[in-house]
Design a protein around this motif. Structure first.
Motif, PDB file in Angstrom:
ATOM      1  N   SER A  24      28.160  41.719  32.782  1.00 54.64           N
ATOM      2  CA  SER A  24      28.385  42.986  32.995  1.00 54.64           C
ATOM      3  C   SER A  24      29.561  43.150  34.148  1.00 54.64           C
ATOM      4  CB  SER A  24      27.022  43.649  33.393  1.00 54.64           C
ATOM      5  OG  SER A  24      26.755  43.204  34.587  1.00 54.64           O
ATOM      6  N   SER A  25      29.421  42.299  35.209  1.00 50.36           N
ATOM      7  CA  SER A  25      30.634  42.548  36.380  1.00 50.36           C
ATOM      8  C   SER A  25      31.968  41.923  35.593  1.00 50.36           C
ATOM      9  CB  SER A  25      30.266  41.398  37.426  1.00 50.36           C
ATOM     10  OG  SER A  25      29.168  41.676  37.823  1.00 50.36           O
ATOM     11  N   PHE A  30      37.223  43.369  33.633  1.00 52.10           N
ATOM     12  CA  PHE A  30      38.087  43.510  32.255  1.00 52.10           C
ATOM     13  C   PHE A  30      38.471  44.780  31.951  1.00 52.10           C
ATOM     14  CE2 PHE A  30      38.830  43.023  27.502  1.00 52.10           C
ATOM     15  CZ  PHE A  30      39.854  42.073  27.868  1.00 52.10           C
ATOM     16  N   CYS A  31      37.522  45.745  32.081  1.00 52.68           N
ATOM     17  CA  CYS A  31      37.796  47.211  31.517  1.00 52.68           C
ATOM     18  C   CYS A  31      38.872  47.713  32.548  1.00 52.68           C
ATOM     19  CB  CYS A  31      36.528  47.855  31.408  1.00 52.68           C
ATOM     20  SG  CYS A  31      35.838  47.396  29.941  1.00 52.68           S
ATOM     21  N   LEU A  32      38.463  47.496  33.891  1.00 54.62           N
ATOM     22  CA  LEU A  32      39.287  48.066  34.983  1.00 54.62           C
ATOM     23  C   LEU A  32      40.770  47.682  34.771  1.00 54.62           C
ATOM     24  CD1 LEU A  32      37.189  48.086  38.143  1.00 54.62           C
ATOM     25  CD2 LEU A  32      38.003  50.093  37.050  1.00 54.62           C
ATOM     26  N   LEU A  79      31.669  36.315  40.406  1.00 52.86           N
ATOM     27  CA  LEU A  79      32.030  37.252  39.450  1.00 52.86           C
ATOM     28  C   LEU A  79      31.540  38.766  39.950  1.00 52.86           C
ATOM     29  CD1 LEU A  79      31.500  35.660  36.223  1.00 52.86           C
ATOM     30  CD2 LEU A  79      33.450  36.912  36.767  1.00 52.86           C
ATOM     31  N   ILE A  80      30.227  38.421  40.389  1.00 55.22           N
ATOM     32  CA  ILE A  80      29.460  39.751  40.990  1.00 55.22           C
ATOM     33  C   ILE A  80      30.163  40.321  42.007  1.00 55.22           C
ATOM     34  CG2 ILE A  80      27.434  40.769  41.857  1.00 55.22           C
ATOM     35  CD1 ILE A  80      25.972  38.834  39.656  1.00 55.22           C
ATOM     36  N   GLY A  85      34.096  44.239  44.549  1.00 55.11           N
ATOM     37  CA  GLY A  85      35.352  44.461  45.405  1.00 55.11           C
ATOM     38  C   GLY A  85      36.560  45.073  44.541  1.00 55.11           C
ATOM     39  N   LEU A  86      36.635  44.613  43.485  1.00 52.44           N
ATOM     40  CA  LEU A  86      37.565  45.303  42.760  1.00 52.44           C
ATOM     41  C   LEU A  86      37.471  46.728  42.258  1.00 52.44           C
ATOM     42  CD1 LEU A  86      40.382  44.472  41.147  1.00 52.44           C
ATOM     43  CD2 LEU A  86      39.169  44.042  39.203  1.00 52.44           C
ATOM     44  N   THR A  87      36.047  47.102  42.077  1.00 50.71           N
ATOM     45  CA  THR A  87      35.701  48.500  41.830  1.00 50.71           C
ATOM     46  C   THR A  87      35.936  49.291  42.859  1.00 50.71           C
ATOM     47  OG1 THR A  87      34.282  47.607  40.252  1.00 50.71           O
ATOM     48  CG2 THR A  87      33.888  49.919  40.947  1.00 50.71           C
ATOM     49  N   SER A  88      35.719  48.707  44.188  1.00 47.26           N
ATOM     50  CA  SER A  88      35.759  49.613  45.385  1.00 47.26           C
ATOM     51  C   SER A  88      37.470  49.722  45.751  1.00 47.26           C
ATOM     52  CB  SER A  88      34.990  49.030  46.780  1.00 47.26           C
ATOM     53  OG  SER A  88      35.806  47.868  47.114  1.00 47.26           O
ATOM     54  N   PHE A  89      38.188  48.650  45.378  1.00 47.61           N
ATOM     55  CA  PHE A  89      39.573  48.651  45.600  1.00 47.61           C
ATOM     56  C   PHE A  89      40.422  49.748  44.761  1.00 47.61           C
ATOM     57  CE2 PHE A  89      43.900  46.778  45.145  1.00 47.61           C
ATOM     58  CZ  PHE A  89      44.311  47.135  46.363  1.00 47.61           C
ATOM     59  N   ILE A  90      39.947  49.657  43.469  1.00 50.01           N
ATOM     60  CA  ILE A  90      40.606  50.353  42.286  1.00 50.01           C
ATOM     61  C   ILE A  90      40.034  51.648  42.169  1.00 50.01           C
ATOM     62  CG2 ILE A  90      41.378  50.434  39.905  1.00 50.01           C
ATOM     63  CD1 ILE A  90      41.786  47.737  39.845  1.00 50.01           C
TER      64      ILE A  90
END
Length: 94
Positions: A24-25, A30-32, A79-80, A85-90
């Protein structure tokens, strides 16, 4: 004998739980990345859902094929952490 059973239980829990969270991570990453590159959100999520089933199967099989249990744990953790990190950045969209 007991150690062998305990290792099998640990691998099953890692394959089911860790594989779920890692896949799921990976789908979130991938979706972001697809949405940020210009793909419509609905298409990115649909493609991510289709690919995550294959990834979950591969991660689960890899847990049982790995000689050392720390390798899948390390990859799942990376991965998690990368997803958070990517979710909080983007950001999560809006």
């Amino acid at each position: 004998m007991f150690r062998s059973r305990l290792e099998v239980v640990a691998r099953v829990l890692l394959a089911v739980g860790g594989g779920y969270f890692a896949s799921s991570s990976a789908m979130a990453i991938f979706c972001l990345l697809l949405v940020s590159s210009g793909v419509p959100r609905v298409d990115a999520v649909t493609l991510g859902i289709m690919l995550v089933f294959v990834l979950y199967l591969c991660l689960g099989l890899w847990v049982f094929a790995a000689t050392a249990l720390w390798q899948p744990v390390a990859v799942f953790s990376v991965l998690i952490a990368a997803s958070y990190g990517l979710t909080s950045f983007i950001g999560h969209g809006g």
